[in-house]
Structures are given as C-alpha cells and as structure tokens.
Design a protein around this motif. Structure first.
Motif, mmCIF file in Angstrom:
data_model
loop_
_atom_site.group_PDB
_atom_site.id
_atom_site.type_symbol
_atom_site.label_atom_id
_atom_site.label_comp_id
_atom_site.label_asym_id
_atom_site.label_seq_id
_atom_site.Cartn_x
_atom_site.Cartn_y
_atom_site.Cartn_z
ATOM 1 N N GLY A 366 -11.061 7.702 -2.110
ATOM 2 C CA GLY A 366 -10.322 8.566 -1.208
ATOM 3 C C GLY A 366 -8.935 8.038 -0.948
ATOM 4 O O GLY A 366 -8.372 7.250 -1.721
ATOM 5 N N ALA A 367 -8.361 8.469 0.164
ATOM 6 C CA ALA A 367 -6.994 8.093 0.522
ATOM 7 C C ALA A 367 -6.909 6.606 0.848
ATOM 8 O O ALA A 367 -7.845 6.006 1.388
ATOM 9 N N VAL A 368 -5.769 6.007 0.514
ATOM 10 C CA VAL A 368 -5.494 4.602 0.837
ATOM 11 C C VAL A 368 -4.828 4.588 2.213
ATOM 12 O O VAL A 368 -3.624 4.820 2.340
ATOM 13 N N TYR A 369 -5.616 4.331 3.249
ATOM 14 C CA TYR A 369 -5.106 4.433 4.607
ATOM 15 C C TYR A 369 -4.143 3.308 4.969
ATOM 16 O O TYR A 369 -3.297 3.477 5.854
ATOM 17 N N ARG A 370 -4.256 2.185 4.293
ATOM 18 C CA ARG A 370 -3.343 1.079 4.601
ATOM 19 C C ARG A 370 -3.242 0.160 3.392
ATOM 20 O O ARG A 370 -4.240 -0.099 2.705
ATOM 21 N N VAL A 371 -2.051 -0.318 3.127
ATOM 22 C CA VAL A 371 -1.810 -1.335 2.106
ATOM 23 C C VAL A 371 -0.834 -2.332 2.700
ATOM 24 O O VAL A 371 0.167 -1.953 3.318
ATOM 25 N N THR A 372 -1.113 -3.626 2.563
ATOM 26 C CA THR A 372 -0.283 -4.657 3.193
ATOM 27 C C THR A 372 -0.321 -5.924 2.356
ATOM 28 O O THR A 372 -1.366 -6.294 1.793
ATOM 29 N N ARG A 373 0.819 -6.585 2.272
ATOM 30 C CA ARG A 373 0.933 -7.836 1.509
ATOM 31 C C ARG A 373 0.476 -9.026 2.354
ATOM 32 O O ARG A 373 0.588 -9.008 3.586
ATOM 33 N N PHE A 376 1.425 -15.099 3.283
ATOM 34 C CA PHE A 376 1.602 -16.399 2.641
ATOM 35 C C PHE A 376 1.799 -16.256 1.126
ATOM 36 O O PHE A 376 2.517 -17.059 0.526
ATOM 37 N N PHE A 377 1.161 -15.268 0.517
ATOM 38 C CA PHE A 377 1.248 -15.051 -0.932
ATOM 39 C C PHE A 377 1.661 -13.599 -1.150
ATOM 40 O O PHE A 377 0.795 -12.703 -1.198
ATOM 41 N N PRO A 378 2.957 -13.316 -1.267
ATOM 42 C CA PRO A 378 3.422 -11.919 -1.318
ATOM 43 C C PRO A 378 2.912 -11.135 -2.520
ATOM 44 O O PRO A 378 2.852 -9.905 -2.457
ATOM 45 N N LYS A 379 2.540 -11.802 -3.612
ATOM 46 C CA LYS A 379 2.037 -11.065 -4.774
ATOM 47 C C LYS A 379 0.604 -10.582 -4.581
ATOM 48 O O LYS A 379 0.113 -9.792 -5.376
#
Length: 581
Positions: A366-373, A376-379
C-alpha cells in the motif's frame, strides 16, 4: 509581543562632530589640613608607597669587602662577612662556605620542587584525578538490569468541536520548548459542519491553552519549523497551497502561493532547505509533483519535478507523493514515498528532470506513509506502509529491504528514528499501539510495546534528546511520552556495532540477489537449449495426480489412519516373499 527599547533624538544631532575647547585650570575641591587632628595620626618611618611606573630592578652579585675570598650568594650575608667568622681562619671560612652552599642547595631544591608542584597542580586542574574510570561499565550494568518503560507526562487536545486529526507534529528548534501541531480531517468528502481550519502552537508549560493560533485559508496537513529562523513556520494546506507564518507577527499568514500555481491535491510533505538565506523550501503532493519555493517570492515555484518513474515527464503517469524526507547532510538528495508503495530517491542536481529520479525501491503493498533517513547513517533509510516497517540502503539498487519488522495485524501509519541511538526507532499502529524497536538487540519483537490510545496513531515526532516522544491521534489528542534512560542513552561502541549490522545485512541481501539472478540466467539458458521439447499435458496431469495422492497417503500414515488399498498390497507382497523362500 516582544519588549523593545526605543531611543530617540533630533535628526539634526545625528553625525554631529564633537566640539573641544581649551579651558583654564579650575580648583573643584580644596580641603586644608586641620592641625587639631595631628594627635590622632601615628607617624611611620620608613613609609612604603607604590607608584604606577617604578624602576625595573635586576638580580646582582657582588664581592665582599675582602677581595681574596669571593662567595656566590652573598644575598644571605648582608654587609660582608659576619663578625664571628675570621677570614684568615681557613677552617671557619670553609665551614661557613659549606653552610652557605647547603642553604643555596636547599633553596634551589625548594624552588625546583615548587615548579614541579605547580605543574602537577595545573595538571590536576586540567584532568580530574578523582574521575571514576569504570563508571560506564556500572551504568551499562544498571541499564541491563533496568527494564524498558515509558510514562505519559503531558497531553494537549484539539480545542475545537468537532475533533480533527493531529496529522503532523514539529518541535521548536530552540530546546524543544514548544511544538506546532497541524490539525486536519483527511476523510474523503468530510461534510461535517463548523469544521475549524485552525492549527496551533503549544507551549509545554501551558498545555491547556495554545500559545499561538495559526489561521490558514484551508486546513493544514503538515507544519515545519525553520531550523535557521525559528520564527518561520511552513505549512502545506489541504487545497494544495503553501503558506508560511512569522510567529512574531501573529497567527495570520505572511504569504501563500496562488491557487493556480500550487498543487492540485493536499500537500502531505513540506521541508525547509539549508540555503544561505534560509528562505527556500520544497513540497510534495499526491498530484505527482514536487515544487520548490522561495518565501520571498511565492507567486510561482522556482523549480518543478514530475514523479514519473518511466522518465517521460508525463503528469498523467506520475505517482502521488504522500511523504517526503530531506536530510541536511545530503543537501541535493531527498526521498519520496508514494501512494503506490514505491520509494523514489531523487537528486536535485541532475541536468534534466528524468535524471533527477535516481533510484526506485518497490517497497510496500500500500501507500508509503513515512520514509526517513537514519540520522547516523544517511544512506540507510526507514519506511512504513501496509503492515510492516522496512530498512533500506541506497548502496543496493533495485533490491528488497535489508531488514524488516514482523507483519502486524493492523496497519502501521508512521515511524521515526531515535536521534541518539542509531538502531532504535518508533512505530505507530492503527490500533493505538506505540512500538519501540531496538534492532541491535531484538529484531523479531519490539523492545517495548504500549497501548497508548484507543484511536489510531497518525503522527510521531521525537525530541532532539530522544527522551520524549510526541504522538498525535485521530481524535486530535497529542500526548508526550517519556521513555526510560536505557532507550535513549548511547552505549559504548553502539554506533560501530550498528554500522557492522547494516553492512552485514547489506552483504547478505547482495549475495541473495546475485544468486537469484544466476538462477534466472540458468533457467533462460535451459529454455533456449531445449526450445522444441514440449511436455505432454496428460503426462503432467498424471504426475501431479500421483504426487497429490502420495502426499495424502503420507499424511494419513502420519496421523495413524488406515490407507485404502494398502492392506491388500501388503498381503500380496507377503505372498510373493513366501513363494521366493
């Protein structure tokens, strides 16, 4: 309102030159001596006095009055040889010389010891000699014994009726002393009357009344403080407009984007950019566009990106953005979570719009309600959607996640990393449960799971110290949860261990991906080598029927049931065996 001090004077006095003139000497005070007070004073002789400019004196050495005997250090012998020492008596002279030398040696030793002690005193002032060097181990033992826990310390509620959803929470950058909460109803065609458009800024010390009421022209879906200028608050509205406030000048918007140049759907993500002026921002909406703005000139967007993963820059094929993430450490890259369950990694520095869509991650159903980096490790980044939360890495293109939580029976609606522990994150569930995960210690079950509300949790945000978590519910209630020190204290070597864990899982996923590709290649080569061979459908059906019946017989044997036809076959086999004997 801020208290201001205003100083005013005539305009003609600005830049006026100083006027100096010569005047004769003038006696201001003259106190003559009183002879009657002379008896009250005690004369002193000699009198020590200090002056501002004194003569510079140096250390000198001189001979005594007897030139034939010269002794260093005559500062100890004032006025030459003492009377009891006869210079002609060699025994007394040598004894006196030894006594003076011993005094000199003692003085030098004391001076040298003084320098050494001064060095150690300075060192002790610099280094704490009473420091407990094994304090960390004691703290680790205490933390291991302490069970994870949390408690609610504050609650703020939507002051309007009917209640609206708390869709987004943003902490004030100055010590998290306040928080901005966006209130909006996301229900499709919500036709309730008297639905307020206001959002609020709350002071944690006064949770009963809002510190400032923000009055937009349309309900606000997201709110963000500007980390460079704390008084600026950016908002994305339900009708697609972008608006910003200056909290020093009240709750009315300073400026907003025109409707004809704004988004066509609700703005679910708006972020500030770390520019020199601190006035640039960008927004994402379900209309499939990402727009860049400058609050000094909001008449039209400065840049535009269509989220078309076919890279044809067609708006009718674009994916709707439902979440945005931007990390200041990567000023040109950002992540977009879409309604179709795909995460798009974008690069603003690309030359053409299709090249700005760098990578695509097919993440959720379904929908991706949140994505966050990860801070400490941005990748490494984290996403939430459907019934699970997944951890990804940008080093692996077109692959699955490297780690994930278990599948829950209810939807996950939001997630955020801990700002102090690299392997800890928080998830919000639709049944009102808040889960705290620590993947460094437990990957199958959360370290702490709390049922904090009877309503679905829609938004999550952690303070900079990681100690207090704010979560908003569907009924507009925002609660502050304080977690135990073990979940917000960085342990020794925890960052190194987390990095090793992510690298290990990335290598494992890469090996599985390579093996899967090799298997596909072998299958393709086999099909090419035998293009004319075709299996008979009847044979395939008979083989499948035999396999099915054999599996049923095996299951009946396992349960201890009688298998039809097996007794007769056994008797026949026994008869054949007896004939052979």
């Amino acid at each position: 309102m801020e208290i201001k001090y205003e100083y005013s004077r005539k305009r003609s006095e600005f830049g006026r030159p100083c006027s100096f003139s010569d005047l004769l000497a003038e006696v201001t005070v003259d106190i003559p001596p009183d002879p009657s007070l002379a008896d009250d004073f005690i004369p002193q002789d000699p009198v020590d006095f200090g002056v501002q400019e004194g003569p510079v004196m140096a250390l000198h050495e001189v001979n005594t009055q007897r030139a034939e005997v010269s002794i260093r250090g005559v500062n100890h012998v004032e006025g030459g040889w003492p009377k009891h020492v006869d210079p002609k008596n060699s025994e007394l002279t040598s004894r006196y010389r030894e006594e003076v030398e011993r005094e000199e040696a003692y003085t030098k030793t004391v001076q040298r010891l003084g320098f050494v002690m001064e060095h150690y005193i300075r060192q002790n002032n610099t280094i704490d000699i009473y420091e407990e060097y094994f304090e960390e181990e004691e703290e680790e033992e205490e933390e291991e014994e302490e069970h994870p826990s949390a408690k609610t310390i504050n609650v703020v509620r939507d002051p309007n009726r009917p209640r609206r959803m708390a869709t987004h929470v943003s902490w004030h950058p100055d010590g998290n002393r306040a928080m901005a909460v966006a209130y909006c109803s996301l229900d499709f065609q919500d036709s309730r009357k008297d639905l307020s458009f206001d959002s609020y800024i709350w002071d944690l010390e006064k949770p009963y009344t809002p510190e400032l009421t923000l009055k937009p022209s349309s309900p606000v879906v997201t709110l963000e403080y500007n980390s460079k200028d704390w008084h600026h608050v950016l908002g994305g509205c339900y009708n697609g407009q972008i608006v910003y406030w200056d909290t020093r000048k009240g709750g009315l918007p300073m400026e907003m984007t025109p409707v004809e140049f704004s988004h066509r759907d609700p703005v679910y993500g708006a972020c500030w950019l770390p520019s020199r002026t601190g006035t640039e921002c960008f927004s994402g909406s379900t209309d499939g566009q990402v727009l860049w703005w400058d609050i000094r000139k909001m008449s039209q967007p400065s840049e535009r990106l269509v989220l078309d993963i076919t890279r044809q820059d067609q708006l009718n094929q674009a994916l709707g953005a439902i979440s945005l993430d931007f990390a200041p450490i990567l000023p040109t890259k950002f992540l977009v979570g879409t309604e179709q369950g795909i995460i798009i990694s974008c690069n603003r520095d690309a030359k053409t719009p299709p090249e700005k869509i760098a990578n695509i991650f097919r993440s959720h159903i379904g929908a991706v309600y949140r994505v966050t980096r990860n801070p400490f490790f941005p990748k490494v980044f984290l996403s939430v959607g459907d019934w699970t939360a997944r951890i990804w890495t940008e080093e692996l293109m077109d692959s699955s996640s490297i780690m994930e939580t278990k599948y829950h029976t209810c939807y996950l609606l939001d997630v955020c990393w801990s700002p102090v522990k690299p392997a800890v994150f928080f998830t919000a569930r639709s049944d009102g449960t808040l889960d705290i995960w620590d993947f460094l210690f437990h990957q199958k079950e959360p370290s702490l799971s709390l049922r904090v509300s009877n309503d679905p949790l829609l938004s999550l945000c952690s303070q900079d110290n990681g100690r207090i978590i704010a979560f908003g519910t569907r009924q507009g209630t925002v609660s502050l949860l304080e977690i135990s020190p073990g979940l917000c204290t960085l342990r020794k070597n925890e960052k190194t261990l987390t990095s090793a864990m992510f690298e290990r899982e990335a290598r494992r996923e890469k090996v599985l991906q390579d093996k899967y590709r090799e298997r596909l290649l072998r299958e393709q080569e086999r099909l090419r080598a035998q293009p004319e061979e075709q299996e008979d459908p009847q044979e395939v059906f008979k083989q499948a029927q035999a396999d099915f019946l054999s599996s049923i017989k095996a299951e009946r044997r396992r349960r201890g049931l009688e298998v039809p036809g097996e007794g007769e076959e056994g008797e026949a086999a026994a008869q054949e065996g007896s004939q052979e004997e």
